[in-house]
Design a protein around this motif. Structure first.
Motif, PDB file in Angstrom:
ATOM      1  N   ASP A 249     113.578  39.762  12.530  1.00 23.59           N
ATOM      2  CA  ASP A 249     112.738  40.789  11.921  1.00 23.59           C
ATOM      3  C   ASP A 249     112.893  42.099  12.686  1.00 23.59           C
ATOM      4  O   ASP A 249     112.101  42.423  13.571  1.00 23.59           O
ATOM      5  CB  ASP A 249     111.278  40.315  11.918  1.00 23.59           C
ATOM      6  CG  ASP A 249     110.349  41.235  11.145  1.00 23.59           C
ATOM      7  OD1 ASP A 249     110.753  42.374  10.799  1.00 23.59           O
ATOM      8  OD2 ASP A 249     109.203  40.819  10.903  1.00 23.59           O
ATOM      9  N   ILE A 250     113.918  42.866  12.331  1.00 25.50           N
ATOM     10  CA  ILE A 250     114.230  44.101  13.053  1.00 25.50           C
ATOM     11  C   ILE A 250     113.082  45.110  12.977  1.00 25.50           C
ATOM     12  O   ILE A 250     112.846  45.851  13.936  1.00 25.50           O
ATOM     13  CB  ILE A 250     115.557  44.721  12.556  1.00 25.50           C
ATOM     14  CG1 ILE A 250     116.003  45.894  13.435  1.00 25.50           C
ATOM     15  CG2 ILE A 250     115.453  45.159  11.111  1.00 25.50           C
ATOM     16  CD1 ILE A 250     116.533  45.518  14.774  1.00 25.50           C
ATOM     17  N   GLU A 251     112.354  45.130  11.872  1.00 30.92           N
ATOM     18  CA  GLU A 251     111.226  46.066  11.771  1.00 30.92           C
ATOM     19  C   GLU A 251     110.141  45.730  12.785  1.00 30.92           C
ATOM     20  O   GLU A 251     109.568  46.623  13.414  1.00 30.92           O
ATOM     21  CB  GLU A 251     110.673  46.107  10.346  1.00 30.92           C
ATOM     22  CG  GLU A 251     111.603  46.781   9.356  1.00 30.92           C
ATOM     23  CD  GLU A 251     112.054  48.172   9.797  1.00 30.92           C
ATOM     24  OE1 GLU A 251     111.213  48.971  10.273  1.00 30.92           O
ATOM     25  OE2 GLU A 251     113.267  48.460   9.692  1.00 30.92           O
ATOM     26  N   GLN A 252     109.856  44.448  12.949  1.00 31.78           N
ATOM     27  CA  GLN A 252     108.874  44.033  13.957  1.00 31.78           C
ATOM     28  C   GLN A 252     109.385  44.363  15.358  1.00 31.78           C
ATOM     29  O   GLN A 252     108.606  44.788  16.225  1.00 31.78           O
ATOM     30  CB  GLN A 252     108.566  42.537  13.828  1.00 31.78           C
ATOM     31  CG  GLN A 252     107.505  42.050  14.795  1.00 31.78           C
ATOM     32  CD  GLN A 252     106.175  42.775  14.625  1.00 31.78           C
ATOM     33  OE1 GLN A 252     105.760  43.126  13.535  1.00 31.78           O
ATOM     34  NE2 GLN A 252     105.499  43.025  15.740  1.00 31.78           N
ATOM     35  N   ASP A 253     110.684  44.195  15.577  1.00 38.44           N
ATOM     36  CA  ASP A 253     111.272  44.535  16.881  1.00 38.44           C
ATOM     37  C   ASP A 253     111.137  46.028  17.164  1.00 38.44           C
ATOM     38  O   ASP A 253     110.849  46.427  18.290  1.00 38.44           O
ATOM     39  CB  ASP A 253     112.743  44.123  16.933  1.00 38.44           C
ATOM     40  CG  ASP A 253     112.943  42.636  16.813  1.00 38.44           C
ATOM     41  OD1 ASP A 253     112.066  41.873  17.261  1.00 38.44           O
ATOM     42  OD2 ASP A 253     113.974  42.232  16.250  1.00 38.44           O
ATOM     43  N   ARG A 254     111.333  46.851  16.143  1.00 40.68           N
ATOM     44  CA  ARG A 254     111.184  48.307  16.312  1.00 40.68           C
ATOM     45  C   ARG A 254     109.743  48.670  16.662  1.00 40.68           C
ATOM     46  O   ARG A 254     109.502  49.523  17.516  1.00 40.68           O
ATOM     47  CB  ARG A 254     111.633  49.035  15.050  1.00 40.68           C
ATOM     48  CG  ARG A 254     113.128  49.016  14.865  1.00 40.68           C
ATOM     49  CD  ARG A 254     113.564  49.777  13.619  1.00 40.68           C
ATOM     50  NE  ARG A 254     115.013  49.727  13.508  1.00 40.68           N
ATOM     51  CZ  ARG A 254     115.670  49.383  12.415  1.00 40.68           C
ATOM     52  NH1 ARG A 254     115.008  49.067  11.302  1.00 40.68           N
ATOM     53  NH2 ARG A 254     116.981  49.356  12.411  1.00 40.68           N
ATOM     54  N   LYS A 255     108.794  48.027  15.992  1.00 42.50           N
ATOM     55  CA  LYS A 255     107.380  48.280  16.294  1.00 42.50           C
ATOM     56  C   LYS A 255     107.049  47.851  17.716  1.00 42.50           C
ATOM     57  O   LYS A 255     106.349  48.567  18.438  1.00 42.50           O
ATOM     58  CB  LYS A 255     106.487  47.532  15.305  1.00 42.50           C
ATOM     59  CG  LYS A 255     106.505  48.104  13.914  1.00 42.50           C
ATOM     60  CD  LYS A 255     105.672  47.249  12.978  1.00 42.50           C
ATOM     61  CE  LYS A 255     105.828  47.703  11.540  1.00 42.50           C
ATOM     62  NZ  LYS A 255     105.158  46.806  10.594  1.00 42.50           N
TER      63      LYS A 255
ATOM     64  N   THR B 203     119.996  44.419  16.490  1.00 45.29           N
ATOM     65  CA  THR B 203     120.363  43.137  15.908  1.00 45.29           C
ATOM     66  C   THR B 203     120.704  42.157  17.032  1.00 45.29           C
ATOM     67  O   THR B 203     120.878  42.563  18.189  1.00 45.29           O
ATOM     68  CB  THR B 203     121.589  43.279  14.987  1.00 45.29           C
ATOM     69  OG1 THR B 203     122.729  43.638  15.800  1.00 45.29           O
ATOM     70  CG2 THR B 203     121.360  44.330  13.911  1.00 45.29           C
TER      71      THR B 203
END
Length: 136
Positions: free
Chosen positions: A27-33, A46
Motif C-alpha cells: 500500500d504505497i499510499e499508506q507508506d507515503r502517509k 515500492t
C-alpha cells in the motif's frame, strides 16, 4: 519492506534517530502517509525501490509472503544484510509456516531469500514495545 506494526515502528524509531529509511509495502499510499508523519528522514517506495535503496533491509511481512518476495527481489537481495522479523504462523500463513517451523525459521528464510545475509531479530518483541524504544 513491510510497514505494518513492526516495520512501521522500527522504521519510525530509526528515522527519528537520524537514519534515512524507506517505507515499503503493498500500500504505497499508506507508506507515503507514514513517511510524511515521520519526517525528513523517511520516504516511501515500492518494494523494488526499497530493496535497491537499503544497505540493510528490514523484512517484516507475513511469512507466507516471503517466497514471492524472494522471487521478485532475488537479485536485489544478494549480499545484502536482511533483518528478518517474520514469524511463521500456521493459522495465517498456511503450510509454509509448518515447513518453516520444522526446518527452523532462520534456515527457511535463508532458502526463501537466497543470497541475502539473514539476521533474525525483533521476532519476540511486541510492536508496542518497539514504538517505545528510545531514539539511538
Amino acid at each position: 519492506i513491510g510497514s505494518g506494526r513492526v516495520g512501521g515502528a522500527l522504521g519510525t524509531s530509526w528515522a527519528r534517530a537520524g537514519h534515512t529509511v524507506m517505507f515499503s509495502s503493498l500500500d504505497i499510499e499508506q507508506d507515503r502517509k507514514l513517511a510524511a508523519s515521520v519526517g525528513a528522514n523517511a520516504r516511501a517506495g515500492t518494494t523494488r525501490e526499497a530493496a535497491a535503496f537499503g544497505e540493510v533491509l528490514l523484512v517484516s511481512v507475513p511469512y507466507g509472503a516471503l517466497p514471492q518476495l524472494g522471487k521478485d527481489l532475488g537479485a536485489l537481495l544478494k549480499g545484502k544484510r536482511v533483518i528478518d522479523t517474520c514469524n511463521p504462523f500456521p493459522n495465517r500463513d498456511g503450510e509454509i509456516a509448518n515447513w518453516a517451523r520444522e526446518k527452523g525459521a532462520g534456515v527457511a528464510s535463508a532458502e526463501l531469500l537466497p543470497g541475502a545475509r539473514i539476521v533474525r531479530a525483533f521476532n519476540a518483541v511486541d510492536f508496542d514495545d518497539l514504538i517505545a524504544l528510545p531514539a539511538r
